[in-house]
Write a protein that holds these residues in place. Sequence first.
Motif, mmCIF file in Angstrom:
data_model
loop_
_atom_site.group_PDB
_atom_site.id
_atom_site.type_symbol
_atom_site.label_atom_id
_atom_site.label_comp_id
_atom_site.label_asym_id
_atom_site.label_seq_id
_atom_site.Cartn_x
_atom_site.Cartn_y
_atom_site.Cartn_z
ATOM 1 N N HIS A 1 3.020 15.180 -25.634
ATOM 2 C CA HIS A 1 2.434 15.309 -24.307
ATOM 3 C C HIS A 1 3.431 14.867 -23.236
ATOM 4 O O HIS A 1 4.318 14.058 -23.490
ATOM 5 C CB HIS A 1 1.158 14.459 -24.206
ATOM 6 N N LEU A 2 3.277 15.419 -22.037
ATOM 7 C CA LEU A 2 4.106 15.131 -20.861
ATOM 8 C C LEU A 2 5.545 15.616 -21.014
ATOM 9 O O LEU A 2 6.478 15.007 -20.493
ATOM 10 C CB LEU A 2 4.067 13.646 -20.485
ATOM 11 N N LEU A 3 5.699 16.717 -21.721
ATOM 12 C CA LEU A 3 6.950 17.460 -21.717
ATOM 13 C C LEU A 3 6.717 18.728 -20.888
ATOM 14 O O LEU A 3 5.632 19.314 -20.943
ATOM 15 C CB LEU A 3 7.365 17.849 -23.141
ATOM 16 N N ASP A 4 7.740 19.157 -20.132
ATOM 17 C CA ASP A 4 7.656 20.426 -19.387
ATOM 18 C C ASP A 4 6.436 20.467 -18.464
ATOM 19 O O ASP A 4 5.665 21.428 -18.466
ATOM 20 C CB ASP A 4 7.615 21.612 -20.359
ATOM 21 N N VAL A 5 6.288 19.434 -17.657
ATOM 22 C CA VAL A 5 5.118 19.321 -16.788
ATOM 23 C C VAL A 5 5.318 20.049 -15.462
ATOM 24 O O VAL A 5 4.401 20.703 -14.954
ATOM 25 C CB VAL A 5 4.789 17.828 -16.524
ATOM 26 N N VAL A 6 6.519 19.925 -14.869
ATOM 27 C CA VAL A 6 6.768 20.497 -13.540
ATOM 28 C C VAL A 6 8.119 21.213 -13.521
ATOM 29 O O VAL A 6 8.966 21.010 -14.405
ATOM 30 C CB VAL A 6 6.756 19.415 -12.434
ATOM 31 N N GLU A 7 8.321 22.026 -12.493
ATOM 32 C CA GLU A 7 9.602 22.695 -12.292
ATOM 33 C C GLU A 7 10.615 21.709 -11.717
ATOM 34 O O GLU A 7 10.235 20.757 -11.013
ATOM 35 C CB GLU A 7 9.436 23.880 -11.331
ATOM 36 N N PRO A 8 11.909 21.918 -11.982
ATOM 37 C CA PRO A 8 12.931 20.984 -11.490
ATOM 38 C C PRO A 8 12.969 20.857 -9.973
ATOM 39 O O PRO A 8 13.430 19.833 -9.454
ATOM 40 C CB PRO A 8 14.237 21.580 -12.024
ATOM 41 N N GLN A 9 12.505 21.868 -9.263
ATOM 42 C CA GLN A 9 12.506 21.796 -7.798
ATOM 43 C C GLN A 9 11.485 20.786 -7.276
ATOM 44 O O GLN A 9 11.609 20.298 -6.153
ATOM 45 C CB GLN A 9 12.203 23.171 -7.197
ATOM 46 N N GLU A 10 10.484 20.480 -8.100
ATOM 47 C CA GLU A 10 9.440 19.546 -7.681
ATOM 48 C C GLU A 10 9.861 18.111 -7.986
ATOM 49 O O GLU A 10 10.665 17.858 -8.884
ATOM 50 C CB GLU A 10 8.131 19.857 -8.413
ATOM 51 N N GLN B 1 24.402 25.782 -15.353
ATOM 52 C CA GLN B 1 24.684 27.029 -14.624
ATOM 53 C C GLN B 1 23.416 27.851 -14.422
ATOM 54 O O GLN B 1 23.217 28.468 -13.364
ATOM 55 C CB GLN B 1 25.743 27.840 -15.370
ATOM 56 N N GLU B 2 22.536 27.859 -15.415
ATOM 57 C CA GLU B 2 21.273 28.592 -15.298
ATOM 58 C C GLU B 2 20.395 28.006 -14.190
ATOM 59 O O GLU B 2 19.762 28.744 -13.428
ATOM 60 C CB GLU B 2 20.517 28.551 -16.628
ATOM 61 N N GLN B 3 20.359 26.693 -14.098
ATOM 62 C CA GLN B 3 19.554 26.056 -13.051
ATOM 63 C C GLN B 3 20.134 26.341 -11.665
ATOM 64 O O GLN B 3 19.395 26.575 -10.716
ATOM 65 C CB GLN B 3 19.466 24.537 -13.290
ATOM 66 N N LEU B 4 21.459 26.342 -11.560
ATOM 67 C CA LEU B 4 22.094 26.683 -10.282
ATOM 68 C C LEU B 4 21.784 28.130 -9.905
ATOM 69 O O LEU B 4 21.508 28.437 -8.739
ATOM 70 C CB LEU B 4 23.611 26.468 -10.379
ATOM 71 N N ALA B 5 21.801 29.016 -10.904
ATOM 72 C CA ALA B 5 21.518 30.433 -10.647
ATOM 73 C C ALA B 5 20.077 30.633 -10.196
ATOM 74 O O ALA B 5 19.770 31.590 -9.462
ATOM 75 C CB ALA B 5 21.794 31.255 -11.909
ATOM 76 N N LYS B 6 19.184 29.719 -10.607
ATOM 77 C CA LYS B 6 17.782 29.804 -10.193
ATOM 78 C C LYS B 6 17.549 29.203 -8.811
ATOM 79 O O LYS B 6 16.415 29.184 -8.321
ATOM 80 C CB LYS B 6 16.890 29.089 -11.218
ATOM 81 N N GLY B 7 18.628 28.702 -8.205
ATOM 82 C CA GLY B 7 18.503 28.167 -6.859
ATOM 83 C C GLY B 7 18.449 26.663 -6.757
ATOM 84 O O GLY B 7 18.293 26.109 -5.662
ATOM 85 N N LEU B 8 18.574 25.950 -7.886
ATOM 86 C CA LEU B 8 18.567 24.496 -7.838
ATOM 87 C C LEU B 8 19.893 24.021 -7.240
ATOM 88 O O LEU B 8 20.960 24.523 -7.599
ATOM 89 C CB LEU B 8 18.393 23.927 -9.250
ATOM 90 N N SER B 9 19.843 23.067 -6.341
ATOM 91 C CA SER B 9 21.058 22.613 -5.668
ATOM 92 C C SER B 9 21.814 21.597 -6.526
ATOM 93 O O SER B 9 21.245 20.953 -7.413
ATOM 94 C CB SER B 9 20.702 21.967 -4.328
ATOM 95 N N HIS B 10 23.110 21.454 -6.235
ATOM 96 C CA HIS B 10 23.901 20.423 -6.909
ATOM 97 C C HIS B 10 23.333 19.036 -6.601
ATOM 98 O O HIS B 10 23.323 18.159 -7.474
ATOM 99 C CB HIS B 10 25.365 20.500 -6.448
#
Length: 316
Positions: free
Chosen positions: A68-77, A225-234
């Motif tokens: 439980h409590l794995l993969d709860v929210v998106e990294p942007q949150e 690199q995948e997270q950056l491509a999805k729009g996540l900032s450095h």
Amino acid sequence: MGNETNIVQPDLVVILGPTASGKSALGIALAQRFNGEIVSADSRQVYRGLDIGTAKVTLEERALVPHHLLDVVEPQEVYSVSQFQHAAIAAINAILQRGHQPLLVGGSPHYIQTVVDHFDIPTVPPQPELRAQLEARPLDDLLAQLEQLDPQSASSIDRQNPRRVIRALEVCLVTGQPFSQQRGTSNPLYRCLLLGIEWPRALLYQRIDSRIDERLQQGLVQEVQEQLAKGLSHERLDAFGLEYRFVSRWLRGEFTSEAEMVQRLKYASHDFTRRQLSWFRRDKRIVWLDGQANLVEQATTAVQTFLKHTKEISTL
């Protein structure tokens, strides 16, 4: 006299320890032996898509035991300690209602303490103007101010995570009191067994270094690199811990080579582990298991003794 079974607190087994000490594997083994389910106490594993860098258990491992409590929210949150506390308590209570044994497993001290000690977490709302002022200052300057205002938080916080440093300063400045002194405790919800995994320091560093090498082989750079491509900032990646921070910095050209980045990451991980252990060492309730011996056997004996005590009380 009333029925004493009414005041018996539910049992919670907690498995904690530094990075790469073997917590996840031990948690799964104990859950299989004691009809258990695992609640993750990891401040990064709540985020979807951050799998390799957080050493998240695999889908095959999750098939063995409910997690439980794995993969709860998106990294942007942003997922707060308060949100974790409420979700963890709800998950633990649901496990107990199913008649299973809850195990809280992880290495994030603040997350663990909010459940074990049932912290009352400060409810200071975000201060946009103050945050903007703090974000414009160098991290070293922020840390120096935090050390002056709240030495306890400064010693235990992830000192390379600007978001956490700023939040601690924000609470200090708004309330006029140290952040660390505002976390009062309510009555504990559970009777807890705290099991820590202990390794000789040099051997632990070897395990950390090997894990970093494994993560890179598994595709850590590609994950970033995948997270950056999805729009996540450095800047956002910096908040997700050392692995993401150093790979992000390397992709921005801050290191002369990948080899330099890897070596610097290993040194920083050793330093983080030292502070992690210092934090855990202050808690005298922790029963330390020898990582070089049979961990499962040691832990099984400790849990059996712990659960036997509750059964004896409930029959009084």
